[in-house]
Design an enzyme around this catalytic site. Structure first.
Site, short mmCIF file in Angstrom:
data_model
loop_
_atom_site.label_atom_id
_atom_site.label_comp_id
_atom_site.label_asym_id
_atom_site.label_seq_id
_atom_site.Cartn_x
_atom_site.Cartn_y
_atom_site.Cartn_z
N GLU A 187 1.12 3.50 -4.26
CA GLU A 187 2.21 3.39 -2.54
C GLU A 187 3.37 4.26 -3.02
OE1 GLU A 187 5.97 1.39 -2.21
OE2 GLU A 187 5.46 1.78 -3.78
N GLU A 188 3.35 4.81 -4.26
CA GLU A 188 4.49 5.25 -5.04
C GLU A 188 5.10 6.37 -3.70
OE1 GLU A 188 7.18 4.41 -5.80
OE2 GLU A 188 6.77 2.27 -6.89
N HIS A 214 2.11 -3.17 -4.74
CA HIS A 214 1.32 -2.40 -4.83
C HIS A 214 1.18 -2.05 -6.68
CE1 HIS A 214 4.92 0.27 -7.06
NE2 HIS A 214 5.76 -0.36 -5.75
#
Ligand code: ZN
Length: 697
Positions: A390-391, A343
């Site tokens: 992604e986070e 990511h």
């Protein structure tokens, strides 16, 4: 990203088996491949990795911000300059950004807590750029006040303990420490028990001065350091559950999204002390005592707090995110895809999480692209991906997998993930049992930055194995990073690896180039080494005559899990028998042994390209058979029946989840049904192996 240290390592070491030099290669092809890998392993450069890290970690680059357009353009321009074909896929996702986040102690002695991590002079990034606000992604907007209750880690068992102490969080503000579970589970449990708001803080016992010197003197978390992070539990854009967030995709209303309904904010331990110190009430169980300099109490009160969060949820909740792809077309099997990804978004400058993984992907791409220029093109197509958001809950990779699921199901051979891969000297690795032997083999080819032998040698030494026949433990695919869409949703074999070490800047403004070059990876050797492993892994898979999955190790790993199910059933004194499941797994092991024999024999003869194509297409089906279209009872998106993240923890892994979730809720007939279902899927996997064997006999 998942914190490696928190992953419950449930696998035992697997005994070594005698193997041919490179499974899946004819003797001549193996010799050629060794030379190609030796060359590619030499190519990644620590100096280039450092320069890329510097550029990508120059400023905070949260998903949905202009800074992410900058990292997108950089990755694409690098890949183009090396001669890769490139592509950007944009998705529009529901991702409210914070406008303001504030926390007060309103009684006694009212103060507003300062949520700034603050500049540190030698860390120029922290001086030059404003921090991303202290907030938890997908926490609700709101303004709440109430008495404070300390809930330890906020685990299910912590609330049971509070019940036994006759303490309730109903109508109160819960304060939980980070660790032991994914923060989304902490939010879900706080809300379930009636809390009106949740504060999550980093306790120095787990993440701070009790672990080492704090930043900038050491690598650990300082008293004003904050761990941000998402508190959403499902994967992907919450407005499009199970399908891709393309331009005209239908969106579900906010009221139906699986997101927290209470405000949740992260604070530092410096600030947590201001709320915890004054709590009174019950004395705590000893394990609940953290590392702050006073005796902890659970409350409720008399301390009262206020949390106020405003977001753009009602004005501008949809943001554009960008996944990037670099492609090297395969010479012989262009339709078969080997993919590596990491990511590209972060909660701050993100030098470790996840500029390091992005750099590893870039360096592997550069190395293989240069080989292509020198006339050595891989046989299968290799795709180098970077994922956005992604986070926030694996949004970029999940939307991509949902978008491209037909092609991936049919043609993705393996997915390799790079997340947080350079934070110190300690190598770790994991993934599907079918790819573990391959990863160990490749780790034997790559020199360790310590100059004490190969990565594998140093890994073994550190593992302190009691017998030569044992292998270092490897992690199971649980949750927490971008492999989930590939593995949990589609059943594509995955692997990941990286170098860990003491670390206290996770999701903080201090996860910076300065931290990385002072503590995490001063010479950028770990970055380059992860890339060397990546490049060699990609080529070993992409150039194989027969795909190098190890279904013997896979089946033997499953046999252990079957034994665990046996014991769980015996403990419960149930009548249901696991014999069917056990024999299905034994059948798979026998078929895998027979396949390996046939493969090694066949590879000494000349097989036609057509035969190889058919064998590989059949092999690709083996692990896909261990998924089911309607997924787990608890979570339909999770189709893979071998591993899933534990739905009560988020970080821990549950093996054979369809069966073990039924065991956990005490549903004996459910267990019987799930074991029969799983056994039939093992039988299908066995038949795929038998078909592959028949093709080469
Ligand atoms: Zn990460």
């Amino acid at each position: 990203m998942i914190r490696r240290l928190l992953v419950l390592m449930l696998t035992l070491a697997v005994p070594v088996r005698a193997q041919t030099v490179a499974p899946g290669y004819s003797p001549e092809a193996a010799t050629a491949e060794r030379a190609i890998e030796a060359d590619v392993i030499n190519r990644p450069s620590p100096a280039e990795a450092a320069a890329q890290s510097r550029f990508l970690s120059l400023q905070p680059h949260m998903a949905g911000t202009p800074a992410q357009a900058r990292t997108r353009d950089y990755v694409i321009s690098q890949m183009k300059s090396w001669g890769l074909e490139t592509e950007v896929r944009a998705y529009k996702v529901w991702m409210p950004h914070p406008i303001s986040t504030r926390v007060w102690r309103i009684s006694p002695d009212p103060i507003e807590l300062n949520l700034q991590e603050g500049p540190i002079p030698e860390d120029t990034t922290s001086v030059a750029y404003p921090q991303v606000p202290a907030f938890n992604g997908y926490g609700a907007a709101g303004d709440v006040r109430g008495e404070v209750v300390y809930v330890n880690y906020g685990l299910i068992e912590d609330y049971a303990q509070l019940d036994s102490m006759h303490v309730s969080v109903k109508g109160k503000i819960a304060i939980a420490r980070y660790g032991r579970s994914y923060r989304g589970i902490k939010a879900r449990e706080a809300e379930k028990h009636g809390a009106i708001g949740l504060i999550i803080y980093s306790d120095p016992a787990d993440d701070g001065y009790m672990r080492g010197d704090v930043y900038p003197a050491g690598p650990m978390r300082p008293s004003h350091g904050i761990q941000r992070g998402s508190v959403m539990n499902p994967n992907g854009d919450p407005s499009t559950p199970g399908y891709a967030s393309t331009e005209n995709a239908k969106r579900i209303p906010t009221s139906q999204m699986e997101i927290p309904r209470i405000p949740v904010l992260p604070i530092s331990y410096g600030n947590a002390a201001e709320l915890l110190r004054g709590l009174s009430g019950n004395s705590i169980p000893q394990p609940w005592q953290g590392g702050l300099g006073f005796r902890y109490h659970v409350g409720p009160g008399p301390v009262q707090a206020r949390i106020a969060v405003t977001t753009d949820a009602t004005t501008n909740p949809y943001k554009e995110i960008w996944d990037t792809f670099g492609v090297i077309r395969g010479s012989d099997y262009p339709d078969e895809i080997v993919m590596i990804g990491g990511h590209r978004d972060a909660w701050g400058p993100g030098a470790a999480d996840n500029v390091s993984g992005t750099v590893s992907v870039l360096e592997a791409a550069h190395a293989i692209a240069d080989q292509v220029k020198a006339g050595k093109r891989p046989k299968r197509t290799i795709v180098f991906a970077t994922w956005d958001a992604e986070e926030w809950g694996l949004l970029g990779s999940t939307e991509y997998v949902e978008d491209d699921s037909l092609r991936l199901s049919k043609s993705a051979v393996a997915y390799l993930n790079q997340d947080d891969i350079a934070q110190g000297p300690n190598f770790s690795a994991g993934g599907s049992p079918s790819l573990r032997a391959l990863l160990r083999d490749v780790a034997k080819e790559v020199p360790d930055p310590s100059h004490q032998g190969s990565v594998y040698d140093v890994w073994r030494k550190r593992a302190n194995l009691t017998a030569d026949s044992l292998e270092p433990q490897m992690g199971d695919p649980g949750g927490g990073s971008d492999f989930a869409g590939f593995y949990n949703h589609l059943g594509i074999p995955i692997a990941d690896w990286g170098f860990g070490g003491p670390q206290g800047v996770y999701h903080s403004a201090y996860d910076s180039y300065h931290w990385m070059s002072k503590f995490g990876d001063p010479g950028f050797e770990f970055h380059a080494t992860a890339a060397r492993i990546g490049a060699a892994m990609l080529l070993r898979i992409a150039n194989s005559d027969i795909l190098p999955y190890d279904y013997v190790e896979f089946a033997r790993t499953m046999r252990r899990f079957g034994g665990d199910v046996d014991r769980a059933i015996a403990d419960k004194h149930w009548k249901v028998s696991s014999a069917g499941l056990t024999s299905a797994i034994a059948g798979m092991e026998a078929a895998a042994v027979a396949f390996d024999d046939a493969r090694d024999r066949a590879l000494t003869a000349q097989l036609s390209k057509e035969t190889l194509k058919n064998v590989n297409a059949t092999l690709l089906e083996v692990e896909r058979q261990l998924t089911r279209p309607h997924g787990l009872v608890t979570r339909p998106w999770f189709r893979n029946l071998i591993y899933a993240s534990d739905e009560n923890n988020g970080y821990a892994t549950m093996v054979l989840p369809s069966v073990n979730e039924a065991v956990r809720v005490g549903d004996e007939s459910g267990v019987a049904k799930e074991m029969a279902d799983l056994a039939s899927r093992f039988d299908s996997a066995t038949r795929a192996l038998q078909r592959a064997t028949a093709l080469i006999k």
